[in-house]
Design a protein around this motif. Structure first.
Motif: not given
Length: 189
Positions: A170-176, A180-183
């Motif tokens: 739950h502490l890493m919610p922004g990873s997706i 997506a932005s980086s890709l």
């Protein structure tokens, strides 16, 4: 966390610092040994006080002789060294049983103080906060600083990466969203 650690005695503060600053389990923190400072920024966790036998022994999820190297913030190193200067050590151990210095400090003594502090200071210790929360603080801070979860899992001494991931995902919610932005950027190039 800072306010909570301040309401305890010196031993309590030291143990809270080891848990929140190095990610140690209660039983590992009570076995703190000044000789395990292996560099300015590394502490080697080599043993813990076994709750059943009441003696120092192997680490949880480790074979005899195995250890974990964990980050040692300078403030925590100074706390260890200051405590050792002020109170001395026995074979490098900072904490000993108050009734019998030839025996290790027992984790239940820390737990007893925690229960007393919760009763005496209910406004400082929110409902649901456990002593183990200091260890969770360590993991949470590391992950919020974007330290790889593989490193955090290793430092915490978890049996597998899956344990760390389940507890702290739950502490890493922004990873997706970041992925997506980086890709998007990479695919546009």
């Amino acid at each position: 966390m800072r306010e909570i650690r301040e309401i305890g005695d010196e031993k309590f503060r030291l143990l809270c610092d080891l848990m929140s600053g190095c990610g140690m389990r209660n039983a590992e923190a009570v076995a703190v040994n000044i000789n395990n400072i292996v560099s300015d920024n590394t502490y080697r966790i080599t043993e813990q006080v076994n709750q059943t036998t009441k003696v120092c022994g192997r680490l949880k999820h480790r074979k005899p002789g195995e250890y974990r190297d964990v980050p040692l913030p300078s403030r925590i190193r100074q706390e260890i060294e200051g405590y050792a200067r002020k109170h001395g050590t026995i074979d490098g151990y900072l904490l000993r049983d108050p009734r019998d210095p030839s025996r290790p400090f027992q984790a239940y003594l820390l737990q007893n103080q925690w229960q007393r502090l919760k009763r005496e200071h209910p406004s400082l210790v929110p409902e649901g906060i456990a002593l183990y929360s200091f260890r969770h603080f360590f993991a949470s801070q590391c992950l919020q600083l974007r330290i790889p979860i593989t490193d955090v899992a290793d430092w915490m001494g978890h049996k597998s990466l899956d344990v760390t991931f389940k507890v702290y995902r739950h502490l890493m919610p922004g990873s997706i969203a970041r992925a997506a932005s980086s890709l998007d950027l990479a695919l546009a190039a």
